[in-house]
Every structure is written in structure tokens, then in C-alpha cells.
Motif scaffolding. Structure first.
Motif, PDB file in Angstrom:
ATOM      1  N   LEU A 399     -26.340  11.176  17.380  1.00 50.16           N
ATOM      2  CA  LEU A 399     -25.313  11.904  18.121  1.00 50.16           C
ATOM      3  C   LEU A 399     -25.368  13.411  17.868  1.00 50.16           C
ATOM      4  N   ASN A 400     -25.907  13.823  16.735  1.00 50.04           N
ATOM      5  CA  ASN A 400     -26.053  15.262  16.487  1.00 50.04           C
ATOM      6  C   ASN A 400     -27.024  15.882  17.483  1.00 50.04           C
ATOM      7  N   ALA A 401     -28.159  15.209  17.705  1.00 48.30           N
ATOM      8  CA  ALA A 401     -29.132  15.708  18.686  1.00 48.30           C
ATOM      9  C   ALA A 401     -28.544  15.663  20.089  1.00 48.30           C
ATOM     10  N   ALA A 402     -27.781  14.631  20.370  1.00 45.73           N
ATOM     11  CA  ALA A 402     -27.140  14.532  21.680  1.00 45.73           C
ATOM     12  C   ALA A 402     -26.184  15.708  21.891  1.00 45.73           C
ATOM     13  N   GLU A 403     -25.431  16.044  20.850  1.00 45.16           N
ATOM     14  CA  GLU A 403     -24.488  17.162  20.940  1.00 45.16           C
ATOM     15  C   GLU A 403     -25.221  18.482  21.163  1.00 45.16           C
ATOM     16  N   GLU A 404     -26.368  18.666  20.519  1.00 44.54           N
ATOM     17  CA  GLU A 404     -27.154  19.889  20.722  1.00 44.54           C
ATOM     18  C   GLU A 404     -27.587  20.030  22.179  1.00 44.54           C
ATOM     19  N   ASN A 405     -28.053  18.926  22.765  1.00 48.25           N
ATOM     20  CA  ASN A 405     -28.472  18.974  24.169  1.00 48.25           C
ATOM     21  C   ASN A 405     -27.281  19.102  25.113  1.00 48.25           C
ATOM     22  N   LEU A 406     -26.134  18.571  24.695  1.00 50.66           N
ATOM     23  CA  LEU A 406     -24.919  18.730  25.481  1.00 50.66           C
ATOM     24  C   LEU A 406     -24.525  20.200  25.553  1.00 50.66           C
ATOM     25  N   LYS A 407     -24.679  20.917  24.438  1.00 49.21           N
ATOM     26  CA  LYS A 407     -24.395  22.355  24.430  1.00 49.21           C
ATOM     27  C   LYS A 407     -25.318  23.096  25.398  1.00 49.21           C
ATOM     28  N   LEU A 408     -26.587  22.687  25.414  1.00 48.54           N
ATOM     29  CA  LEU A 408     -27.538  23.326  26.330  1.00 48.54           C
ATOM     30  C   LEU A 408     -27.179  23.036  27.789  1.00 48.54           C
ATOM     31  N   LEU A 409     -26.688  21.834  28.059  1.00 47.75           N
ATOM     32  CA  LEU A 409     -26.240  21.498  29.407  1.00 47.75           C
ATOM     33  C   LEU A 409     -25.054  22.370  29.811  1.00 47.75           C
ATOM     34  N   ARG A 410     -24.128  22.559  28.890  1.00 45.19           N
ATOM     35  CA  ARG A 410     -22.962  23.409  29.190  1.00 45.19           C
ATOM     36  C   ARG A 410     -23.386  24.852  29.435  1.00 45.19           C
ATOM     37  N   ASN A 411     -24.383  25.322  28.685  1.00 42.16           N
ATOM     38  CA  ASN A 411     -24.899  26.677  28.918  1.00 42.16           C
ATOM     39  C   ASN A 411     -25.517  26.799  30.300  1.00 42.16           C
ATOM     40  N   SER A 412     -26.255  25.769  30.715  1.00 40.70           N
ATOM     41  CA  SER A 412     -26.868  25.784  32.050  1.00 40.70           C
ATOM     42  C   SER A 412     -25.799  25.801  33.138  1.00 40.70           C
ATOM     43  N   GLU A 413     -24.744  25.034  32.932  1.00 35.26           N
ATOM     44  CA  GLU A 413     -23.641  25.027  33.904  1.00 35.26           C
ATOM     45  C   GLU A 413     -23.038  26.423  34.034  1.00 35.26           C
ATOM     46  N   LYS A 414     -22.821  27.082  32.897  1.00 32.49           N
ATOM     47  CA  LYS A 414     -22.256  28.437  32.927  1.00 32.49           C
ATOM     48  C   LYS A 414     -23.184  29.411  33.656  1.00 32.49           C
ATOM     49  N   GLU A 415     -24.473  29.312  33.380  1.00 29.71           N
ATOM     50  CA  GLU A 415     -25.445  30.181  34.057  1.00 29.71           C
ATOM     51  C   GLU A 415     -25.354  30.015  35.570  1.00 29.71           C
ATOM     52  N   LEU A 416     -25.281  28.769  36.016  1.00 28.34           N
ATOM     53  CA  LEU A 416     -25.247  28.488  37.458  1.00 28.34           C
ATOM     54  C   LEU A 416     -23.952  28.976  38.093  1.00 28.34           C
ATOM     55  N   LEU A 417     -22.854  28.848  37.365  1.00 33.05           N
ATOM     56  CA  LEU A 417     -21.579  29.355  37.882  1.00 33.05           C
ATOM     57  C   LEU A 417     -21.586  30.879  37.937  1.00 33.05           C
ATOM     58  N   THR A 418     -22.260  31.501  36.973  1.00 30.53           N
ATOM     59  CA  THR A 418     -22.342  32.966  36.939  1.00 30.53           C
ATOM     60  C   THR A 418     -23.049  33.507  38.178  1.00 30.53           C
ATOM     61  N   ASN A 420     -23.070  31.928  40.959  1.00 25.34           N
ATOM     62  CA  ASN A 420     -22.343  31.328  42.079  1.00 25.34           C
ATOM     63  C   ASN A 420     -23.122  30.202  42.759  1.00 25.34           C
ATOM     64  N   ASP A 421     -23.931  29.485  41.996  1.00 25.10           N
ATOM     65  CA  ASP A 421     -24.626  28.315  42.539  1.00 25.10           C
ATOM     66  C   ASP A 421     -23.776  27.088  42.185  1.00 25.10           C
ATOM     67  N   VAL A 422     -22.718  26.915  42.971  1.00 25.94           N
ATOM     68  CA  VAL A 422     -21.705  25.896  42.666  1.00 25.94           C
ATOM     69  C   VAL A 422     -22.288  24.489  42.783  1.00 25.94           C
ATOM     70  N   TYR A 423     -23.159  24.281  43.768  1.00 23.49           N
ATOM     71  CA  TYR A 423     -23.727  22.942  43.969  1.00 23.49           C
ATOM     72  C   TYR A 423     -24.480  22.473  42.719  1.00 23.49           C
ATOM     73  N   LYS A 424     -25.395  23.299  42.246  1.00 21.92           N
ATOM     74  CA  LYS A 424     -26.204  22.893  41.090  1.00 21.92           C
ATOM     75  C   LYS A 424     -25.352  22.829  39.825  1.00 21.92           C
ATOM     76  N   ALA A 425     -24.378  23.712  39.729  1.00 24.09           N
ATOM     77  CA  ALA A 425     -23.470  23.646  38.581  1.00 24.09           C
ATOM     78  C   ALA A 425     -22.739  22.305  38.573  1.00 24.09           C
ATOM     79  N   ASN A 426     -22.374  21.821  39.741  1.00 28.53           N
ATOM     80  CA  ASN A 426     -21.703  20.521  39.838  1.00 28.53           C
ATOM     81  C   ASN A 426     -22.636  19.390  39.419  1.00 28.53           C
ATOM     82  N   GLN A 427     -23.917  19.506  39.777  1.00 28.44           N
ATOM     83  CA  GLN A 427     -24.887  18.492  39.365  1.00 28.44           C
ATOM     84  C   GLN A 427     -24.992  18.429  37.837  1.00 28.44           C
ATOM     85  N   VAL A 428     -24.985  19.594  37.212  1.00 30.59           N
ATOM     86  CA  VAL A 428     -25.048  19.629  35.746  1.00 30.59           C
ATOM     87  C   VAL A 428     -23.739  19.106  35.152  1.00 30.59           C
ATOM     88  N   ALA A 429     -22.621  19.401  35.812  1.00 24.85           N
ATOM     89  CA  ALA A 429     -21.321  18.917  35.327  1.00 24.85           C
ATOM     90  C   ALA A 429     -21.278  17.388  35.311  1.00 24.85           C
TER      91      ALA A 429
END
Length: 559
Positions: A399-418, A420-429
Motif C-alpha cells: 500500500l505504500n507503493a500504491a500511495e506513491e503512485n496515487l500521489k503521482l495521479l493526483r499531480n497529473s490531475e492538477k496539471e491537466l486542470l491547470t 484546462n483539459d477537463v476531459y482528461k483530468a476527469n479520466q485521471v480522477a
């Protein structure tokens, strides 16, 4: 001595001719800043790209080249289409529609928003065309595409696509019976559709326009192509099946035309047809790449490979899927490097590990370091690997490794929202919620896990897939069914597996999961049906997947 009368008359005539010629002389447009693609057209095969007849081409001498350019454009052979339009411009610099053609060749409405350099080029092209003589219809064509290019600094991509579609609608209504206007309007309409609109009203409208045209012009490449794009959804795919089987014959020398039918085949789970058409597409793409730079690979080949791997995995054929991945890893150069390349490079290894439930392998996948891809530019594509790694880590209880990759997913979501690529941000969400749900399950919080996974399913059901992808790495419905099966709730799991199969017919793991859930629920006949379906689907693949041995064993015991 005074000049003679004849001499003065001659002088006057020459002066009038000079004044008249200066008055009517039009300077050749300055094309130096346009960065136009020039060169010999590189067309594999015998150059068959379908039949078009475009009414607004310019001089008679350029008509054949112009029509070829339109045919290439309709099959998204963008590079050669631009070169063909530039050949028209070079022969007739005052052909305003030649500049329109180049502007259309760099506008890829169904794909990613264009880069700034493309938008700037479009504006320059329109500025040149604006000063040239043109028919009223040509003026309208240019005004329409201008609605997309102008104001790009201040108006978002979706709004500009809708503006273009509105202008094309005006042109369409004023020119009843003009096939090309109708075809380009239908494409503009389809490109303007919102991925969150699950009524598909825009796509259906485009499809109806095109279907009427196809009756009259059954060899037109654009009509067939855009029908497929209009119906590239599970709910509509059946409407596009006959056209999908026809398009490859219309434009046999187009790699994209060979690939495009597989969008419909994939939606309907027709894996053998998808495999065949993508093998043909990849072969055509290799031919094209070799004509440009021996040893290099064109993005259309890579795109076809992505769909090939997906289809191979659904037939249980790991050998061929891995062969494609090893082949991809051998590539030294691909052109053009773009979001399609990044998507396929990330999706293939993720799919191979996750579809086979090789969780230890999934947990350690790394981004492929090939082809000089700058992964920083592609947060959505990176998320595919992080999702696979997180899912693998959860299943091996790291679960520690899973949490690390979860953080990276959240970073990708933020990048996409920044950006304004809402569609892809939703896919990551959706991926984020799925991983969070499975982590809750591993922590013993079963009901919270199901609730969160159900939200992920609802989110996924409310948005359409991106045209570049054959499907999710794992559908949320299937993940929820897996979760319920793991919790020994097979009846509920079966419901979600069957829902998943309605939306994504003939997925290997969906069929197998439904069979197991039916067996555990005591629904013997339904279990037999799904196990038989799985064996029938994989009969040509010589597969060694253990699920098939289980299917055979069950059927032998329940004759």
C-alpha cells in the motif's frame, strides 16, 4: 522638329497599356513566413484514396491535384494533403482555396488542441487568402475556418470549434446539394461534440447527414470516414458497422482508412476483424514511413499497434501482444512525436500486465524510455502507467507503493486542470477514485470501498472515451465487479460484469468474470454460456491463459 501624329498616338497607346497593366497587376503573395510543406507526394500503392469532386478548386490545371488533396484530407493523411495543397498554391499563388486547404490540413479537430505554432500558421494563411480574389462560396469557407483560428489567444479551443461548426452550418443551409460542404459541416459538427454529452445528439445529427450522402456517393472517403467517427460509441456502433466494412475498400492506400474501421469493430467486440484491419493499416504505414526515411516509423503505425494489442489481449493471445510491445521498444525514430505515440507507448505495457492480472509485473512498470518522448508533456498518458502500478501494488498488498503512485495521479490531475483539459483530468480522477476504493478494501473498509468504486463507475458512465484509445486500461464497472467477487458477493458481481459487457462487448476478463460469478451464484447455465463464449472467442489464438483451462474443465464437468 515636331513629333509626327503617328508617333504621338503610338506613345499614348503604350502609356495607356502601361497604366492599365500597373493598375491591374496583383503582386504575388509573400509566402516566406508560412512554413509550407513542399515535396514530392509520397503515396503508397496505386494512389487510390476514393472519389471526390470539389467545386471550389481554382484553375483547371490544378483541379486534379486539388481533388487529390481533398481525398487525402478526408482520410486524415494530413502531411501529404498539405503538400498537395501547396503544389496548387505554387502553380496558382492566387488560389485562395489552396490556403484554405493548408489551414484545414493543420486543423485536426478530432484530436488534441493544436499547438501555438499551428494556430499562428493558420492565422497567417487566412491573412494571405483574405487579400486574394475569390468566389462568394470560397469567402464563406475561409470565414468558417477563420472562426476557429482567430482569437485563439483569448478564446478556448472548444468555443472556437463550435464557432467553426456554426459557420459551416450557415454555409450548409445556403448550399443545398453541395456534397463537400455537407461533408465538412458534418465533420465540424462531430468535432464540436462534448465528450460529456451522453445523448450523442450532435453525433447522430452528423451521422444522418452523412448517411444520406453515402447513398448517392458510396465511394467518397470523407463520408465513410466521418460516419465511423460519428458512431464510435458503444451505444451507436452498430449503426456504423456496414460503413466500417466498406471504408477500407474506398481508400485502400490510406493507413488511417485501413485502421479506422477497427474503432467500430472494437466497440462491438469484433476482435478478428479489428486485428485484420490494423495489420493492414500498420503495413501501409510502414510503406509510407520507408518512403520518407528508411528505418523510421510513422505515428499511424504506432496507433494501429495500440488497437492491435488491445484486440490480441481480448482473444487471449499474449504472444502476439508481447511481440508488438517488443517491436515498439525497438523503434529508434517515430514521426511526428505526439500524444498518440505517448498514449500507445504507455498503454501497451499497462494493458499487457493488467489484463493478465500479473500484479507483481504491473507494480514495477516504468515509462518506456524510447523515441525521445518528453513525458513531462503528457500527464494523461503518464497516468496510465501510474494507475497500472498503483493497481498492481494494491493487489500485492504494497500500500505504500500504491500511495506513491496515487500521489503521482493526483499531480497529473492538477496539471491537466491547470491547462484546462477537463476531459482528461476527469479520466485521471476516475483512476484516482478506483485506486482509493481498492486501498479501502485492503484496509478492511468494504462498504466505503464499494461506495467509492460505485462513484468511479458513475463518473465513467457519464463521459465518452477519447478517440485515440480503444478502451480504458480496466473499465470501472469491471473493477467494481472484481471487487464484489473478491468480497464473495457473486450475484452483485455478475450484475456489474454483465453491465460492463453491454458497454464493452466481448472483453476477455469481462466474460471470464461473468462466468465465475455465475458459477459461484449457482447459475450453471449462465456460467456455461460465458465459458463457451470465452473458448469460442479465443479459438484461433492458441492461448495459454489459465482462464481457458478453467473454462474447459467446467464445461467437461457440466455437459
Amino acid at each position: 522638329m515636331k513629333p509626327s501624329i503617328n508617333y504621338l498616338l503610338s506613345l499614348s497607346s503604350l502609356l495607356l497599356i502601361f497604366i492599365f497593366s500597373c493598375k491591374n497587376h496583383k503582386p504575388t503573395p509573400d509566402l516566406s513566413s508560412l512554413d509550407l510543406l513542399r515535396g514530392e507526394l509520397l503515396l503508397c500503392g496505386d494512389g487510390q484514396f476514393g472519389d471526390v469532386s470539389f467545386s471550389e478548386s481554382c484553375s483547371y490545371e490544378t483541379r486534379e491535384t486539388f481533388n487529390l488533396a481533398i481525398s487525402l484530407l478526408h482520410s486524415f493523411e494530413y502531411i501529404e494533403a498539405e503538400k498537395a495543397f501547396v503544389q496548387v498554391i505554387d502553380k496558382d499563388p492566387e488560389c485562395a482555396m489552396g490556403y484554405w486547404g493548408v489551414a484545414m490540413s493543420i486543423y485536426h479537430g478530432l484530436w488534441a488542441p493544436p499547438e501555438q505554432s499551428v494556430l499562428e500558421k493558420g492565422v497567417k494563411l487566412l491573412a494571405v487568402a483574405e487579400k486574394l480574389p475569390k468566389s462568394e462560396k470560397a469567402e464563406q469557407y475561409l470565414e468558417a475556418i477563420g472562426a476557429f483560428y482567430r482569437d485563439w489567444e483569448t478564446v478556448d479551443n472548444q468555443t472556437r470549434k463550435e464557432r467553426y461548426a456554426q459557420k459551416m452550418e450557415e454555409l450548409y443551409k445556403e448550399n443545398e446539394g453541395d456534397t463537400e460542404i455537407a461533408v465538412f459541416y458534418a465533420l465540424a459538427l462531430r468535432a464540436s461534440a462534448l465528450p460529456t454529452d451522453k445523448t450523442y445528439s450532435v453525433q447522430k445529427e452528423a451521422g444522418k447527414i452523412l448517411e444520406r450522402l453515402f447513398v448517392k456517393e458510396p465511394n467518397h472517403p470523407g463520408i465513410a470516414h466521418y460516419i465511423i467517427h460519428s458512431y464510435d460509441y458503444p451505444e451507436l456502433a452498430e449503426l456504423g458497422l456496414s460503413t466500417a466494412r466498406r471504408y477500407a475498400e474506398i481508400a485502400p492506400n490510406s493507413a488511417h482508412a485501413q485502421h479506422m474501421p477497427s474503432h467500430i469493430f472494437t466497440r462491438l467486440g469484433l476482435w478478428e476483424e479489428s486485428i485484420k484491419t490494423n495489420i493492414n493499416s500498420a503495413s501501409s504505414a510502414v510503406c509510407y514511413a520507408e518512403s520518407i526515411e528508411p528505418g523510421a516509423h510513422w505515428d499511424e503505425e504506432v496507433h494501429a499497434m495500440g488497437y492491435l494489442v488491445y484486440a490480441y489481449l481480448q482473444t487471449g493471445n499474449n504472444t502476439m501482444a508481447k511481440e508488438q510491445y517488443n517491436y515498439l521498444k525497438s523503434f529508434k525514430k517515430v514521426f511526428p512525436l505526439n500524444f498518440k505515440i505517448a498514449y500507445t507507448a504507455a498503454a501497451i505495457p499497462a494493458r499487457i500486465a493488467v489484463e493478465n492480472k500479473k500484479w507483481d509485473e504491473a507494480a514495477v512498470i516504468e515509462l518506456p524510455q524510447l523515441m525521445d518522448l518528453d513525458w513531462k508533456k503528457y500527464p494523461w498518458q503518464r497516468s496510465l502507467l501510474n494507475f497500472a502500478k498503483a493497481l498492481g501494488s494494491v493487489h500485492i498488498n504494497n500500500l505504500n507503493a500504491a500511495e506513491e503512485n496515487l500521489k503521482l495521479l493526483r499531480n497529473s490531475e492538477k496539471e491537466l486542470l491547470t491547462i484546462n483539459d477537463v476531459y482528461k483530468a476527469n479520466q485521471v480522477a476516475i483512476q484516482i477514485k478506483s485506486i482509493e476504493a481498492w486501498m479501502l478494501l485492503k484496509k478492511g473498509k468494504s462498504e466505503e470501498a464499494i461506495a467509492l468504486m460505485t462513484i468511479a463507475c458513475e463518473m465513467e458512465s457519464m463521459t465518452s472515451k477519447h478517440p485515440v484509445t480503444p478502451g480504458e486500461i480496466v473499465p470501472a464497472d469491471e473493477l467494481l465487479a472484481d471487487m464484489l467477487l473478491e468480497m464473495d458477493r457473486p450475484g452483485e458481481a455478475l450484475n456489474y460484469y454483465e453491465l460492463n459487457l453491454e458497454r464493452r462487448p466481448n472483453r476477455f476478463n469481462g466474460i471470464y468474470g461473468a462466468a465465475v460469478a455465475a458459477k459461484r451464484s449457482g447459475e450453471k447455465e449462465k456460467a456455461k454460456f460465458y465459458f463457451e463464449t470465452l473458448l469460442n472467442q479465443t479459438k484461433f489464438s492458441n492461448s495459454d491463459r489459465p482462464e481457458l483451462a478453467e473454462a474447459k474443465s467446467f464445461l467437461l464437468q457440466n455437459i
